[in-house]
Design an enzyme around this catalytic site. Structure first.
Site, PDB file in Angstrom:
ATOM      1  N   HIS A 136      -8.532   1.445  -3.835  1.00 27.04           N
ATOM      2  CA  HIS A 136      -9.435   1.377  -2.677  1.00 27.04           C
ATOM      3  C   HIS A 136     -10.042   2.769  -2.497  1.00 27.04           C
ATOM      4  CE1 HIS A 136      -9.486   0.832   2.031  1.00 27.04           C
ATOM      5  NE2 HIS A 136     -10.693   0.992   1.531  1.00 27.04           N
ATOM      6  N   HIS A 195      -1.531  -1.488  -4.081  1.00 27.15           N
ATOM      7  CA  HIS A 195      -2.749  -1.001  -3.417  1.00 27.15           C
ATOM      8  C   HIS A 195      -2.669   0.523  -3.313  1.00 27.15           C
ATOM      9  CE1 HIS A 195      -6.207  -1.488  -0.673  1.00 27.15           C
ATOM     10  NE2 HIS A 195      -5.671  -0.505   0.027  1.00 27.15           N
ATOM     11  N   MET A 203     -12.008   5.332  -0.678  1.00 23.31           N
ATOM     12  CA  MET A 203     -12.596   5.752   0.609  1.00 23.31           C
ATOM     13  C   MET A 203     -13.160   7.150   0.383  1.00 23.31           C
ATOM     14  SD  MET A 203      -9.520   4.301   2.964  1.00 23.31           S
ATOM     15  CE  MET A 203      -8.432   4.185   1.553  1.00 23.31           C
ATOM     16  N   MET A 222      -8.653   8.875  -0.633  1.00 22.05           N
ATOM     17  CA  MET A 222      -9.400   9.417   0.519  1.00 22.05           C
ATOM     18  C   MET A 222      -9.815  10.853   0.219  1.00 22.05           C
ATOM     19  SD  MET A 222      -7.049   8.129   3.675  1.00 22.05           S
ATOM     20  CE  MET A 222      -6.250   6.529   3.683  1.00 22.05           C
ATOM     21  N   MET A 227     -11.591  -4.501   6.243  1.00 21.45           N
ATOM     22  CA  MET A 227     -10.751  -3.508   6.925  1.00 21.45           C
ATOM     23  C   MET A 227     -10.452  -4.008   8.334  1.00 21.45           C
ATOM     24  SD  MET A 227     -10.046  -1.122   4.803  1.00 21.45           S
ATOM     25  CE  MET A 227      -8.991  -0.272   5.986  1.00 21.45           C
ATOM     26  N   ASP A 229      -6.828  -5.405   5.002  1.00 19.70           N
ATOM     27  CA  ASP A 229      -6.134  -4.119   4.939  1.00 19.70           C
ATOM     28  C   ASP A 229      -6.124  -3.455   6.311  1.00 19.70           C
ATOM     29  OD1 ASP A 229      -5.115  -1.661   4.160  1.00 19.70           O
ATOM     30  OD2 ASP A 229      -6.825  -1.100   2.911  1.00 19.70           O
ATOM     31  N   ASP A 271      -4.681   3.986  -2.152  1.00 20.90           N
ATOM     32  CA  ASP A 271      -5.747   4.457  -1.259  1.00 20.90           C
ATOM     33  C   ASP A 271      -6.226   5.848  -1.642  1.00 20.90           C
ATOM     34  OD1 ASP A 271      -6.031   2.353   0.774  1.00 20.90           O
ATOM     35  OD2 ASP A 271      -3.913   2.784   1.176  1.00 20.90           O
ATOM     36  N   SER A 300       0.851  -1.188   0.000  1.00 22.61           N
ATOM     37  CA  SER A 300       0.000   0.000   0.000  1.00 22.61           C
ATOM     38  C   SER A 300       0.888   1.239   0.000  1.00 22.61           C
ATOM     39  CB  SER A 300      -0.899   0.005   1.240  1.00 22.61           C
ATOM     40  OG  SER A 300      -1.494   1.286   1.369  1.00 22.61           O
TER      41      SER A 300
HETATM   42  C1  DX5 Z   1      -5.930   2.670   5.612  1.00 20.12           C
HETATM   43  C2  DX5 Z   1      -5.605   2.195   4.233  1.00 20.12           C
HETATM   44  C3  DX5 Z   1      -4.541   1.164   4.178  1.00 20.12           C
HETATM   45  C4  DX5 Z   1      -3.229   1.551   4.786  1.00 20.12           C
HETATM   46  C5  DX5 Z   1      -2.808   0.364   5.596  1.00 20.12           C
HETATM   47  O1  DX5 Z   1      -7.115   3.364   5.593  1.00 20.12           O
HETATM   48  O2  DX5 Z   1      -6.742   1.665   3.583  1.00 20.12           O
HETATM   49  O3  DX5 Z   1      -4.369   0.644   2.872  1.00 20.12           O
HETATM   50  O4  DX5 Z   1      -2.210   1.858   3.878  1.00 20.12           O
HETATM   51  O5  DX5 Z   1      -1.669   0.716   6.279  1.00 20.12           O
HETATM   52  P1  DX5 Z   1      -0.927  -0.261   7.297  1.00 20.12           P
HETATM   53  O6  DX5 Z   1      -0.540  -1.487   6.529  1.00 20.12           O
HETATM   54  O7  DX5 Z   1       0.232   0.569   7.697  1.00 20.12           O
HETATM   55  O8  DX5 Z   1      -1.870  -0.536   8.414  1.00 20.12           O
HETATM   56 ZN    ZN Z   2      -6.458   0.554   1.670  1.00 22.35          ZN
END
Ligand code: DX5
Ligand code: ZN
Length: 222
Positions: free
Chosen positions: A65, A32, A67, A36, A136, A174, A34, A7
């Site tokens: 992903h 991956h 969010m 947001m 999650m 994740d 993210d 990620s």
């Molecule tokens: C958090 C993200 C993850 C994040 C996980 O909201 O969706 O993908 O990068 O990070 P770690 O592996 O550090 O918990």
């Molecule tokens: Zn994620």
């Protein structure tokens, strides 16, 4: 087969191409990414323009992903940018069936994400539509958080349902996946492991990806 999905949330964004290349050399088989929006989660990251740049520097699938609120509005832009897998949150999609259809109609693999407090049973009817279910194991928004232990029960329940229903969707996890949790996650039935901090956090991306994946595969064979 257990796979590692680094990620990039925990990567050095000023050197993203190098970070992705190192993660790939370390055994990552999808990246991956993210997204947001500061509304659905209390943080802001990136969107389709960065996905488009990543597309130029790796041939690995880009696992996006989302969010974000109103993900349907952005699905065409992610397709255009070169996203391969797109997952949307159950909690952000009042018309989840439509969202998953939209992703598939744009030629991408649809996934659904469940926050820690959302029960697996709620997505029973749409399981045949998804390429992956993302559990999650932290509350989404930040890297480096502590793994929530009851996520393991959700992974086990989902693996049972997959077998009972004769389906083949992948089970992705994740949040907080690291050396101290990875064996339990794999043994509960997860096969796509997202890891941010454990891969990019210490500045030894290639080695850290490799050793985490080795630990995951060892646990899978035990
Ligand atoms: C958090 C993200 C993850 C994040 C996980 O909201 O969706 O993908 O990068 O990070 P770690 O592996 O550090 O918990
Ligand atoms: Zn994620």
């Amino acid at each position: 087969m257990v796979e590692l999905l680094p990620s990039i949330l925990s990567a050095d964004f000023a050197h993203l191409a190098d970070e992705v290349a190192a993660a790939e050399r370390g055994g990552g088989t999808a990246i991956h990414v993210d997204m947001m929006d500061g509304h659905f989660v209390p943080n802001i990251t990136i969107g389709p323009p960065v996905v488009k740049c990543l597309r130029k520097v790796t041939s690995l699938p880009l696992d996006c992903h989302l969010m974000i609120e109103n993900p349907n509005e952005f699905i065409p832009a992610f397709a255009e940018a070169g996203a391969n897998w797109v997952s949307v949150h159950y909690e952000a999609c009042p018309h989840l069936h439509r969202s998953l259809q939209l992703i598939a109609h744009h030629g991408m693999k649809p996934g659904v994400v469940l926050n820690p407090a959302t029960r697996v049973e709620l997505i029973l009817d749409i399981l045949p539509m998804v390429h992956h279910v993302l559990i999650m194991s932290v509350n989404p928004g930040f890297g480096g958080q502590e793994f929530i232990p009851f996520s393991l029960d959700k992974i086990r329940r989902l693996a049972e349902l997959r077998q009972e229903l004769g389906l083949a969707f992948r089970i992705e996890v994740d949040g907080g996946v690291a050396h101290d949790t990875v064996a339990r996650v794999v043994q509960a039935g997860a096969d796509l492991l997202v890891a941010g901090n454990a891969v990019f956090g210490a500045g030894c991306t290639e080695q850290d990806a490799r050793s985490l994946l080795a630990a995951a595969r060892k646990a899978a064979n035990e």
